[in-house]
Design a protein around this motif. Sequence first.
Motif, short mmCIF file in Angstrom:
data_model
loop_
_atom_site.label_atom_id
_atom_site.label_comp_id
_atom_site.label_asym_id
_atom_site.label_seq_id
_atom_site.Cartn_x
_atom_site.Cartn_y
_atom_site.Cartn_z
N GLN A 298 0.83 -1.19 0.00
CA GLN A 298 0.00 0.00 0.00
C GLN A 298 0.88 1.25 0.00
O GLN A 298 1.90 1.31 0.68
CB GLN A 298 -0.90 0.01 1.24
CG GLN A 298 -1.93 -1.11 1.27
CD GLN A 298 -2.95 -0.96 0.16
OE1 GLN A 298 -3.41 0.14 -0.13
NE2 GLN A 298 -3.30 -2.08 -0.46
N GLY A 323 -5.67 2.32 7.37
CA GLY A 323 -4.93 1.08 7.61
C GLY A 323 -3.66 1.28 8.41
O GLY A 323 -3.29 2.39 8.82
N THR A 324 -2.95 0.17 8.62
CA THR A 324 -1.66 0.18 9.32
C THR A 324 -0.57 0.68 8.37
O THR A 324 -0.58 0.37 7.18
CB THR A 324 -1.32 -1.24 9.80
OG1 THR A 324 -2.33 -1.68 10.70
CG2 THR A 324 0.04 -1.28 10.50
#
Length: 716
Positions: A298, A323-324
Amino acid sequence: MNIQAKPAHSIQADVRAVLDAVKASGRTSLTAPEGKLVCDAYGIPVPQEGLARSGAEAAKLAGDMGFPVVMKIVSPDILHKTEAGGVIVGVASAAEAEAAHDKILANAKAYKADARIEGVQVQQMLKSGQEVIIGAVTDDSFGKLVAFGLGGVLVEVLKDITFRLAPIDRDEALSMLDGIQAAEMLKGVRGGDPVNRDALADTLARVSQLVTDFPEITELDLNPVFATKDSAVAADVRIVVDFEVRPSRPRPSQEAIVTAMNRIMRPEAVAVIGASSEDGKIGNSVMKNLINGGYKGQIYPIHPKADEILGYKAYKSVKDVPGTIDTAVFAIPAKFVAGALIECGEKAIPGAVLIPSGFAETGNEEGQREIQEIGRKYNIRLMGPNIYGFYYTPSNLCATFCTAYDVKGSAALSSQSGGIGMAIIGFSRSAKMGVSAIVGLGNKSDIDEDDLLTFFEQDDNTKIIAQHCEDLKDGRAFAEVAKRVSKKKPVIVLKAGRTSAGAKAASSHTGALAGNDRIYEDVFKQVGVIRARSLRQLLEFARGVPIMPTPKGENVVIITGAGGSGVLLSDACVDNGLSLMSMPDDLDAAFRKFIPPFGAAGNPVDITGGEPPSTYKNTIKLGLEDDRIHSIILGYWHTIITPPMTFAKLVIEAKEEMKARGIEKPIVASLAGDVQVEEASEYLYAHGVPAYAYSTELPVEVLGAKYKWARGAGLL
């Protein structure tokens, strides 16, 4: 180490009592009698001695221990006794002892009128022997080091001294005796007796244990130590102390380092803080490299105003990303870094790649301390600042503003300097050298060479680690990690600042002191690090060492078509610590079957320049087949009968034939001739033979580096 029969706690209590008395009196050094007490506690041999406070007392002490004696001033304010006229040797009678006592006192008062004088030391005069120095120093980076060299004034003139990290074991102590240039002096010259090596090694080990047990001992000199065939006794003891407690550098556990570095170097999601759609911006280059480099994770562009950058949804802050995030790459001005770093901490991002300059390298120490404190508070590991970023090719990750790099391989390289980093990238691309990683470290506010070593140690994609550095923040931590890693994978280091001029340049460039280069030299050897002497060597070692098999022994044979090349290759073997095999008669006869009568067997094997390809191939196959030969150096001379590419292909044919039979040995080649030898060298390199056009030095240096690693790793 078992120092003596007395329990260790009792020995240390004796020394502690002496040091406590020194501390209570506000002194920074021990007197000679105090030094003797410390040496006696640790079993370090020193002469008989006593303290005289009058001429008569000096005469009695001297008479009791036997003439001749040495007499020395005892004063906490006079460390260099000889300069003060405070030493008289060869005192041969009671009358001389009384006179010497008075003269020493007079000299001391003339040298330093307000010196505190405790008396005059009367010491047994030792029989002559080889003078050596045994000592210990405290280095800002490496901590406690034990030293050995020629003693007396020679140590200052010749600077022939070697160091090891303390504590040392007996084998390391013995290696120190062979680690000075004048090692032959210890073996006895011109009919003289050799010194007692066991006695010297024992004293070295005891000194190293003493300074390890008592960190407040910052310097210790036993100079001279008189080494004879029977013993090694220190004639003079000088101990300097510093009772100020210095905080140790925070150091995460190996497990914590691996966990964090895996997320930073192999991230599943990357944020680009300062991402941009505008060509020419660093944030634009980073985004393009991530995208065009083929990274599959990502990508989150961070920009305060943009909604989308290069087709990716943009976020105002990392905190807005759903997200992370594993790694955040910073491409914003220095003044905004701290604020963005706090947001990374609040998002629990484990790694920050700080490209911006404008920190310690420009004098902004306060700004660098601020980001370090934020990193520690939120447990963020910081790479940089003032870096080009990094590449990790197994993940197609180009987290950098430099051009994308896609030649995958097993060499991991790092640099403290951005300029050196660009040279690494350029060479790697030009030479088609496959890399697993290229990393910039810059100011090293946090992540440094030992963090990278810890990561690459467990990285299956990396087989060799090559690092450029100008300083080591924590040399001891580096040494401890390198000693472990170098047993598994070669570690090559180019330490900048070897000379005084280079050290000055390094200091102005990074704010880091280069340190004592001899310390770096000896510690690197101690822990199995291969030291490169130039940038080109670093790169050639990284390229050549991993493609060769590990040699099974020390016997090297040169096969050459030109006598001149053979001589230069032989010289290079000596320079690089390689052992030219003494050719056995039967093997000599076997080689002679393939070469003309006017050629020369022995070692080098000179097949002469006019021979057909079959001569090259037959002699190379013989060298590979014979178990007594462990490595081969080829010297090729360009001829019409055996053109360069013909030579290159026959070498690889012979190599592959032997490999099919289970025989593999390191082969390197030096090619002399017209420009066609360049193509032949590239062909050889591409097929596992480090080969160099126009150089007899480089191929042997690469082979020598392989041998240094194999020896250090205990594989020979």
